[in-house]
Design a protein around this motif. Structure first.
Motif, short mmCIF file in Angstrom:
data_model
loop_
_atom_site.label_atom_id
_atom_site.label_comp_id
_atom_site.label_asym_id
_atom_site.label_seq_id
_atom_site.Cartn_x
_atom_site.Cartn_y
_atom_site.Cartn_z
N GLN A 220 53.21 23.01 -25.04
CA GLN A 220 53.96 21.80 -25.35
C GLN A 220 54.79 21.49 -24.12
O GLN A 220 55.50 22.35 -23.60
N ARG A 254 56.27 24.96 -22.67
CA ARG A 254 56.39 25.99 -23.71
C ARG A 254 54.99 26.45 -24.10
O ARG A 254 54.23 25.69 -24.71
N LEU A 256 52.21 27.94 -26.32
CA LEU A 256 52.08 27.99 -27.78
C LEU A 256 51.07 29.06 -28.16
O LEU A 256 50.00 29.18 -27.58
N SER A 257 51.41 29.81 -29.20
CA SER A 257 50.46 30.79 -29.74
C SER A 257 50.09 30.46 -31.18
O SER A 257 49.14 31.02 -31.72
N SER A 258 50.83 29.56 -31.83
CA SER A 258 50.52 29.13 -33.19
C SER A 258 51.14 27.76 -33.41
O SER A 258 51.99 27.31 -32.64
N GLU A 260 53.20 26.99 -35.57
CA GLU A 260 54.61 27.13 -35.90
C GLU A 260 55.50 27.09 -34.66
O GLU A 260 56.72 26.90 -34.75
N ASP A 261 54.91 27.27 -33.48
CA ASP A 261 55.68 27.21 -32.22
C ASP A 261 55.98 25.77 -31.80
O ASP A 261 56.81 25.55 -30.92
#
Length: 264
Positions: A220, A254, A256-258, A260-261
């Motif tokens: 992101q 940023r 991201l791994s999921s 929710e991030d």
């Protein structure tokens, strides 16, 4: 169904198509509920833009076959020869389900229109967690937008960098960008993402190969960075960036791994 293209007033805010430099060779193509700005030198989209009405999305079976757009000379499109006999996917830019809303017939016609090669870009084959995340980002933002008017305008394209590696008469893009925009009670909101497939692309020796340890990476990112990367005028989108809100206090890219991030 008419090929009316992207509607700039879909969110009740004037949100024009992102604008490439006027010096670039660009062909604007309208399809049902989405538009493609095709860079005819690179033979790939510089911008795609789609309107999504989450309240009217239809659950359709996949249908449609990849085909060249007869409105554009074949030499200006990245067609089937680029994808033959290798590990390159024809990656949808406008996802097939995004314009598939409204009546069943209209939704099916719009979905099938996403299978023009002008709406594709070469992506390394195979899925991993990060690529699945990339494909699900619009669903995640749409779910958030359902607390407002359930509408999104989404812009997606490869980053057409001058240093992208050559392959079969094109240059394979190493990065892709995506911006989702929606209406809130306080006005326009937007968020931006970048997918990086650099570690998965090797065209040395005139062939395409997938390095064994490569991976997709999803970030992101500030929308202003996308404007610079893609060399586009993004209008209101950078000032509507959710990462610019004081309460977010997020800076830079940023990883991201999921889902929710994601900050929305």
């Amino acid at each position: 169904m008419t090929s009316d293209g992207y509607a700039s007033d879909f969110l009740d805010i004037d949100l024009p198509l992102p604008a490439p430099d006027p010096a670039r060779a660009i062909s604007e193509l309208a399809y049902p509920r989405f538009s493609v700005l095709l860079d005819t030198d690179r033979r790939l989209a510089a911008v795609t833009a789609v309107n999504i009405d989450g309240a009217q999305l239809q659950d359709l079976r996949r249908s449609g076959e990849w085909r060249l757009d007869p409105r554009v000379p074949e030499r200006e499109q990245t067609g089937p020869a680029v994808y033959a006999g290798n590990d390159l996917d024809r990656g949808h830019l406008v996802r097939r389900r995004d314009p598939g809303w409204g009546s069943m017939n209209d939704a099916r016609a719009a979905m099938e229109a996403t299978f023009f090669y002008t709406n594709a870009a070469p992506q390394a084959a195979g899925f991993n967690q990060s690529k699945e995340l990339w494909l699900g980002l619009e669903d995640h933002v749409l779910a958030y937008a359902e607390t407002t008017d359930q509408r999104l305008s989404v812009f997606t394209a490869p980053v057409l960098d001058r240093d992208d590696p050559p392959y079969r008469g094109i240059r394979v893009p190493l990065r892709f960008w995506k911006i989702a925009a929606w209406r809130t009670d306080s006005g326009l909101a937007a968020t931006g993402f970048v997918l990086d497939q650099t570690d998965l692309v090797d065209t040395s020796g005139g062939r395409f190969a997938t390095p064994p340890l490569g991976a997709f990476r999803t970030f992101q990112v500030p929308i202003a960075d996308i404007a610079e990367l893609a060399e586009l005028d993004l209008g209101l989108l950078p000032t509507a960036d959710v990462l610019d809100r004081p309460e977010v206090r997020a800076s830079g890219w940023r990883a991201l791994s999921s889902r929710e991030d994601v900050i929305v």
